[in-house]
Design a protein around this motif. Structure first.
Motif, PDB file in Angstrom:
ATOM      1  N   GLY A 124       0.803  -1.222   0.000  1.00 53.08           N
ATOM      2  CA  GLY A 124       0.000   0.000   0.000  1.00 53.08           C
ATOM      3  C   GLY A 124       0.829   1.262   0.000  1.00 53.08           C
ATOM      4  N   GLY A 125       2.117   1.129   0.210  1.00 56.52           N
ATOM      5  CA  GLY A 125       3.003   2.281   0.266  1.00 56.52           C
ATOM      6  C   GLY A 125       3.454   2.740  -1.112  1.00 56.52           C
ATOM      7  N   SER A 126       4.376   3.710  -1.098  1.00 60.78           N
ATOM      8  CA  SER A 126       4.845   4.323  -2.343  1.00 60.78           C
ATOM      9  C   SER A 126       6.358   4.401  -2.354  1.00 60.78           C
ATOM     10  CB  SER A 126       4.291   5.746  -2.479  1.00 60.78           C
ATOM     11  OG  SER A 126       2.890   5.767  -2.430  1.00 60.78           O
ATOM     12  N   LEU A 127       6.905   4.414  -3.552  1.00 58.70           N
ATOM     13  CA  LEU A 127       8.333   4.646  -3.764  1.00 58.70           C
ATOM     14  C   LEU A 127       8.483   5.376  -5.084  1.00 58.70           C
ATOM     15  CD1 LEU A 127      10.192   1.300  -2.876  1.00 58.70           C
ATOM     16  CD2 LEU A 127      10.436   3.496  -1.692  1.00 58.70           C
ATOM     17  N   LYS A 128       9.579   6.133  -5.200  1.00 55.56           N
ATOM     18  CA  LYS A 128       9.887   6.789  -6.469  1.00 55.56           C
ATOM     19  C   LYS A 128      11.311   6.423  -6.856  1.00 55.56           C
ATOM     20  CE  LYS A 128       9.679  11.215  -8.889  1.00 55.56           C
ATOM     21  NZ  LYS A 128       9.324  12.650  -8.785  1.00 55.56           N
ATOM     22  N   LEU A 129      11.450   5.805  -8.010  1.00 54.70           N
ATOM     23  CA  LEU A 129      12.752   5.445  -8.538  1.00 54.70           C
ATOM     24  C   LEU A 129      13.237   6.503  -9.521  1.00 54.70           C
ATOM     25  CD1 LEU A 129      12.168   1.646  -9.311  1.00 54.70           C
ATOM     26  CD2 LEU A 129      12.798   2.728  -7.157  1.00 54.70           C
ATOM     27  N   GLY A 182       3.194  -1.823 -18.401  1.00 51.68           N
ATOM     28  CA  GLY A 182       2.820  -3.216 -18.300  1.00 51.68           C
ATOM     29  C   GLY A 182       1.444  -3.342 -17.661  1.00 51.68           C
ATOM     30  N   ASP A 183       0.722  -4.382 -18.004  1.00 54.34           N
ATOM     31  CA  ASP A 183      -0.650  -4.526 -17.523  1.00 54.34           C
ATOM     32  C   ASP A 183      -0.730  -4.568 -16.000  1.00 54.34           C
ATOM     33  OD1 ASP A 183      -1.701  -6.726 -20.239  1.00 54.34           O
ATOM     34  OD2 ASP A 183      -1.657  -4.535 -20.077  1.00 54.34           O
ATOM     35  N   SER A 184       0.261  -5.159 -15.355  1.00 54.82           N
ATOM     36  CA  SER A 184       0.200  -5.336 -13.911  1.00 54.82           C
ATOM     37  C   SER A 184       0.429  -4.037 -13.131  1.00 54.82           C
ATOM     38  CB  SER A 184       1.231  -6.380 -13.469  1.00 54.82           C
ATOM     39  OG  SER A 184       2.534  -5.942 -13.790  1.00 54.82           O
ATOM     40  N   VAL A 185       0.887  -2.984 -13.786  1.00 57.66           N
ATOM     41  CA  VAL A 185       1.179  -1.737 -13.071  1.00 57.66           C
ATOM     42  C   VAL A 185       0.320  -0.568 -13.535  1.00 57.66           C
ATOM     43  CG1 VAL A 185       3.568  -2.516 -12.755  1.00 57.66           C
ATOM     44  CG2 VAL A 185       3.025  -0.886 -14.591  1.00 57.66           C
ATOM     45  N   LYS A 186      -0.491  -0.771 -14.552  1.00 58.32           N
ATOM     46  CA  LYS A 186      -1.327   0.327 -15.058  1.00 58.32           C
ATOM     47  C   LYS A 186      -2.212   0.874 -13.954  1.00 58.32           C
ATOM     48  CE  LYS A 186      -1.538  -1.048 -19.906  1.00 58.32           C
ATOM     49  NZ  LYS A 186      -2.362  -1.669 -20.983  1.00 58.32           N
ATOM     50  N   GLY A 187      -2.253   2.191 -13.868  1.00 53.22           N
ATOM     51  CA  GLY A 187      -3.072   2.853 -12.857  1.00 53.22           C
ATOM     52  C   GLY A 187      -2.374   3.029 -11.526  1.00 53.22           C
ATOM     53  N   ARG A 188      -1.226   2.378 -11.334  1.00 54.41           N
ATOM     54  CA  ARG A 188      -0.491   2.497 -10.074  1.00 54.41           C
ATOM     55  C   ARG A 188       0.881   3.137 -10.255  1.00 54.41           C
ATOM     56  NH1 ARG A 188       1.102  -1.917  -7.494  1.00 54.41           N
ATOM     57  NH2 ARG A 188       1.222  -3.213  -9.380  1.00 54.41           N
ATOM     58  N   PHE A 189       1.508   2.913 -11.384  1.00 55.77           N
ATOM     59  CA  PHE A 189       2.847   3.443 -11.640  1.00 55.77           C
ATOM     60  C   PHE A 189       2.763   4.546 -12.699  1.00 55.77           C
ATOM     61  CE2 PHE A 189       5.518  -0.610 -10.541  1.00 55.77           C
ATOM     62  CZ  PHE A 189       4.869  -0.687  -9.325  1.00 55.77           C
ATOM     63  N   THR A 190       3.631   5.538 -12.556  1.00 54.67           N
ATOM     64  CA  THR A 190       3.705   6.617 -13.527  1.00 54.67           C
ATOM     65  C   THR A 190       5.160   6.872 -13.892  1.00 54.67           C
ATOM     66  OG1 THR A 190       1.743   7.670 -12.560  1.00 54.67           O
ATOM     67  CG2 THR A 190       3.111   9.015 -14.026  1.00 54.67           C
ATOM     68  N   ILE A 191       5.442   6.859 -15.184  1.00 54.12           N
ATOM     69  CA  ILE A 191       6.796   7.153 -15.653  1.00 54.12           C
ATOM     70  C   ILE A 191       6.826   8.598 -16.142  1.00 54.12           C
ATOM     71  CG2 ILE A 191       6.386   6.308 -18.011  1.00 54.12           C
ATOM     72  CD1 ILE A 191       9.295   5.202 -17.938  1.00 54.12           C
ATOM     73  N   SER A 192       7.931   9.278 -15.843  1.00 54.19           N
ATOM     74  CA  SER A 192       8.087  10.662 -16.293  1.00 54.19           C
ATOM     75  C   SER A 192       9.556  10.919 -16.560  1.00 54.19           C
ATOM     76  CB  SER A 192       7.545  11.628 -15.248  1.00 54.19           C
ATOM     77  OG  SER A 192       8.254  11.499 -14.033  1.00 54.19           O
ATOM     78  N   ARG A 193       9.830  12.087 -17.150  1.00 57.43           N
ATOM     79  CA  ARG A 193      11.220  12.380 -17.512  1.00 57.43           C
ATOM     80  C   ARG A 193      11.552  13.819 -17.235  1.00 57.43           C
ATOM     81  NH1 ARG A 193       8.185  13.777 -21.712  1.00 57.43           N
ATOM     82  NH2 ARG A 193       8.971  14.842 -23.568  1.00 57.43           N
ATOM     83  N   ASP A 194      12.829  14.061 -17.029  1.00 54.13           N
ATOM     84  CA  ASP A 194      13.372  15.421 -16.931  1.00 54.13           C
ATOM     85  C   ASP A 194      14.403  15.528 -18.035  1.00 54.13           C
ATOM     86  OD1 ASP A 194      14.905  17.701 -16.377  1.00 54.13           O
ATOM     87  OD2 ASP A 194      14.484  17.543 -14.223  1.00 54.13           O
ATOM     88  N   TYR A 231      11.960   8.901 -14.196  1.00 53.93           N
ATOM     89  CA  TYR A 231      11.441   8.575 -12.877  1.00 53.93           C
ATOM     90  C   TYR A 231      10.334   7.526 -12.995  1.00 53.93           C
ATOM     91  CZ  TYR A 231      13.704  13.041 -11.937  1.00 53.93           C
ATOM     92  OH  TYR A 231      14.617  14.063 -11.856  1.00 53.93           O
ATOM     93  N   LEU A 232      10.177   6.761 -11.936  1.00 53.51           N
ATOM     94  CA  LEU A 232       9.063   5.821 -11.850  1.00 53.51           C
ATOM     95  C   LEU A 232       8.404   6.006 -10.495  1.00 53.51           C
ATOM     96  CD1 LEU A 232       7.616   3.514 -13.402  1.00 53.51           C
ATOM     97  CD2 LEU A 232       8.966   1.928 -12.003  1.00 53.51           C
ATOM     98  N   GLN A 233       7.252   6.665 -10.509  1.00 54.06           N
ATOM     99  CA  GLN A 233       6.491   6.847  -9.282  1.00 54.06           C
ATOM    100  C   GLN A 233       5.593   5.634  -9.107  1.00 54.06           C
ATOM    101  OE1 GLN A 233       6.363   9.577  -6.846  1.00 54.06           O
ATOM    102  NE2 GLN A 233       5.357   7.856  -5.844  1.00 54.06           N
ATOM    103  N   MET A 234       5.743   4.968  -7.971  1.00 51.68           N
ATOM    104  CA  MET A 234       4.987   3.739  -7.707  1.00 51.68           C
ATOM    105  C   MET A 234       4.116   3.954  -6.478  1.00 51.68           C
ATOM    106  SD  MET A 234       8.031   0.960  -8.388  1.00 51.68           S
ATOM    107  CE  MET A 234       8.989   1.478  -6.970  1.00 51.68           C
ATOM    108  N   ILE A 235       2.821   3.731  -6.621  1.00 52.78           N
ATOM    109  CA  ILE A 235       1.895   3.844  -5.499  1.00 52.78           C
ATOM    110  C   ILE A 235       1.123   2.535  -5.359  1.00 52.78           C
ATOM    111  CG2 ILE A 235       1.677   6.336  -5.828  1.00 52.78           C
ATOM    112  CD1 ILE A 235      -1.151   5.816  -6.923  1.00 52.78           C
TER     113      ILE A 235
END
Length: 125
Positions: free
Chosen positions: A15-20, A61-73, A80-84
């Motif tokens: 249930g937690g979050s991480l940002k890679l 990927g299907d297993s992460v849709k709606g929970r993970f967000t990829i972005s760039r600088d 970045y990969l924001q994971m919730i």
């Protein structure tokens, strides 16, 4: 040669979050794709997400849709990969990869040119 350095992994409860983060350096083309893959013990490398640098097209990927967000600088050549809403099944080593000279976003790991060493993500139940 291109170098990729990941950071941001760790241990988190379900249930937690991480940002890679993944910083790219070296001889980088003007158009490229950066992606995230993960690998759990005894399993195949799995596509997580990727983004094209010029257009910003994304794929998940299907297993992460709606929970993970990829972005760039763009200025920092960093993705970045924001994971919730993390789940125990999200546990694995997360690798960053780059595909040079492409605007097409593939899911196949063999198409990517360079890889980072990976960062461990562990989600406890």
């Amino acid at each position: 040669q291109v170098q990729l350095v990941e950071s941001g992994g760790g241990l988190v409860q379900a249930g937690g979050s991480l940002k890679l983060s993944c910083a790219a350096s070296g001889r980088i083309f003007s158009n490229y794709v950066m992606g995230w893959f993960r690998q759990a013990p005894g399993k195949e490398r799995e596509f997580v997400a990727a983004i094209s640098w010029r257009a910003g097209n994304t794929k998940y990927g299907d297993s992460v849709k709606g929970r993970f967000t990829i972005s760039r600088d763009n200025a920092k050549n960093t993705v970045y990969l924001q994971m919730i809403s993390l789940k125990p099944e999200d546990t694995g080593v997360y690798h960053c990869a780059i595909l040079q000279g492409s605007d097409y976003v593939p899911e196949t790991p063999d198409l990517y040119d360079y890889w980072g060493q990976g960062t461990q993500v562990t989600v406890s139940s």
